[in-house]
Design a protein around this motif. Structure first.
Motif, PDB file in Angstrom:
ATOM      1  N   CYS A  58       0.831  -1.201   0.000  1.00 20.28           N
ATOM      2  CA  CYS A  58       0.000   0.000   0.000  1.00 20.28           C
ATOM      3  C   CYS A  58       0.866   1.253   0.000  1.00 20.28           C
ATOM      4  O   CYS A  58       1.788   1.384   0.816  1.00 20.28           O
ATOM      5  CB  CYS A  58      -0.920  -0.021   1.226  1.00 20.28           C
ATOM      6  SG  CYS A  58      -1.922   1.457   1.407  1.00 20.28           S
ATOM      7  N   ILE A  65      -1.131  -5.491   1.179  1.00 18.80           N
ATOM      8  CA  ILE A  65      -2.553  -5.793   1.059  1.00 18.80           C
ATOM      9  C   ILE A  65      -2.792  -7.065   0.237  1.00 18.80           C
ATOM     10  O   ILE A  65      -3.822  -7.710   0.368  1.00 18.80           O
ATOM     11  CB  ILE A  65      -3.344  -4.614   0.455  1.00 18.80           C
ATOM     12  CG1 ILE A  65      -2.983  -4.395  -1.017  1.00 18.80           C
ATOM     13  CG2 ILE A  65      -3.114  -3.353   1.249  1.00 18.80           C
ATOM     14  CD1 ILE A  65      -3.895  -3.403  -1.691  1.00 18.80           C
ATOM     15  N   GLY A  90      -8.726   0.189   6.266  1.00 18.79           N
ATOM     16  CA  GLY A  90      -7.824   1.310   6.035  1.00 18.79           C
ATOM     17  C   GLY A  90      -8.308   2.576   6.698  1.00 18.79           C
ATOM     18  O   GLY A  90      -7.521   3.357   7.233  1.00 18.79           O
ATOM     19  N   CYS A  95      -5.168   4.863   7.202  1.00 15.44           N
ATOM     20  CA  CYS A  95      -4.416   4.838   5.942  1.00 15.44           C
ATOM     21  C   CYS A  95      -4.936   5.942   5.030  1.00 15.44           C
ATOM     22  O   CYS A  95      -6.137   6.027   4.763  1.00 15.44           O
ATOM     23  CB  CYS A  95      -4.561   3.482   5.268  1.00 15.44           C
ATOM     24  SG  CYS A  95      -3.781   3.399   3.637  1.00 15.44           S
ATOM     25  N   HIS A  99      -5.968   1.770   1.822  1.00 16.80           N
ATOM     26  CA  HIS A  99      -5.415   0.515   1.298  1.00 16.80           C
ATOM     27  C   HIS A  99      -5.800   0.299  -0.158  1.00 16.80           C
ATOM     28  O   HIS A  99      -6.007  -0.846  -0.595  1.00 16.80           O
ATOM     29  CB  HIS A  99      -5.886  -0.679   2.129  1.00 16.80           C
ATOM     30  CG  HIS A  99      -5.460  -0.639   3.557  1.00 16.80           C
ATOM     31  ND1 HIS A  99      -4.316  -0.007   3.978  1.00 16.80           N
ATOM     32  CD2 HIS A  99      -6.043  -1.162   4.677  1.00 16.80           C
ATOM     33  CE1 HIS A  99      -4.204  -0.144   5.297  1.00 16.80           C
ATOM     34  NE2 HIS A  99      -5.236  -0.823   5.738  1.00 16.80           N
ATOM     35  N   THR A 102      -1.502   0.713  -4.882  1.00 14.42           N
ATOM     36  CA  THR A 102      -0.383  -0.220  -4.726  1.00 14.42           C
ATOM     37  C   THR A 102       0.567  -0.161  -5.912  1.00 14.42           C
ATOM     38  O   THR A 102       0.902  -1.185  -6.500  1.00 14.42           O
ATOM     39  CB  THR A 102      -0.892  -1.661  -4.584  1.00 14.42           C
ATOM     40  OG1 THR A 102      -1.704  -1.961  -5.740  1.00 14.42           O
ATOM     41  CG2 THR A 102      -1.732  -1.843  -3.342  1.00 14.42           C
TER      42      THR A 102
END
Length: 255
Positions: A58, A65, A90, A95, A99, A102
């Motif tokens: 992430c 993840i 998340g 986060c 999340h 990526t």
């Protein structure tokens, strides 16, 4: 008469004993060989992938993840449900991208499921010799405790290692509040509050005759998958560098 004599002679030749008639043979193995005992088609197994460029870290918090999807696959029916749950997680853990992003490239270790064909082989006798009279004879799996009964009454004993592993940030990172203010998160901070056992080495150890208790220990004669790398020339999936086997995609995890 002559024709009948030939028939009797041929019958005696075909059914003559393999040693002295008065010998109660006591056999010992004089030669063995690796023999394929059983093959499993399209079997799901877990593999340990070491130091892979997973593309599943992430961007917002450093959590893997991809591993989260694998560890939590049994808790959701579809990939969409799992994605919604991950987004909520998340939000709970602060986060900044929930999340969802990526694009980072980090090398890490993962445990992941694959679908493969596995062949199990065992060291079995192929030649035996009578310790009393010295008679030798070929041996095969058909001679092991009546092979027909063996096949019908055999259980596979599977080795399956499992362990709990919480997911932590593996490098220094930051999270952001609603005003965009940064909060430093050091490497080693717990990020996954819902973790589940990981499994690996889901392999047959031995076959056991449930009537006699006799065991045949087997070994996997298929690929050992020493290394996985992303193959951008095919489909950008992680594949075994030896046999080309592919790690399951996110959608395939929930099928």
């Amino acid at each position: 008469i002559f024709k009948r004599f030939i028939e009797i002679k041929d019958d005696l030749e075909a059914n003559k004993p393999d040693g002295p008639l008065d010998c109660d043979h006591v056999w010992e193995t004089t030669e063995t060989a690796m023999v394929d005992v059983v093959t499993h088609e399209a079997e799901e197994n877990y593999v340990f992938m070491k130091d892979v460029d997973s593309m599943t870290i992430c961007n917002g918090c450093g959590m893997d993840i991809g591993q989260w999807y694998i560890d939590n696959r049994d808790n959701y029916e579809t990939a969409a449900e799992a994605t919604n749950a991950l987004s909520l997680l998340g939000n709970m853990t602060g986060c900044p991208c929930l999340h969802g992003a990526t694009s980072n490239s980090h090398y890490l270790d993962q445990v992941a499921p694959i679908i493969e064909r596995k062949t199990y082989a065992a060291e079995l006798p192929v030649m035996k010799k009578c310790t009393l009279c010295g008679t030798t004879k070929p041996w095969s799996t058909d001679n092991i405790s009546n092979r027909d009964i063996w096949i019908e009454h055999t259980k596979e004993v599977v080795v399956r290692e499992a362990w709990d592993e919480e997911l932590y940030i593996d490098e220094d990172s930051y999270k952001y509040d609603e005003n965009g203010h940064e909060t430093f998160i050091p490497a080693g901070s717990l990020i996954d509050t819902i973790h589940h056992p990981r499994y690996v080495n889901n392999e047959v150890d031995y076959l056991e005759n449930i009537n006699t208790g006799e065991k045949i220990y087997v070994t996997v004669s298929s690929c050992k998958h020493p290394k996985f790398k992303i193959d951008y020339t095919i489909d950008s999936h992680l594949r075994c560098t030896d046999c080309g086997l592919r790690r399951l995609s996110r959608n395939e995890l929930f099928q």
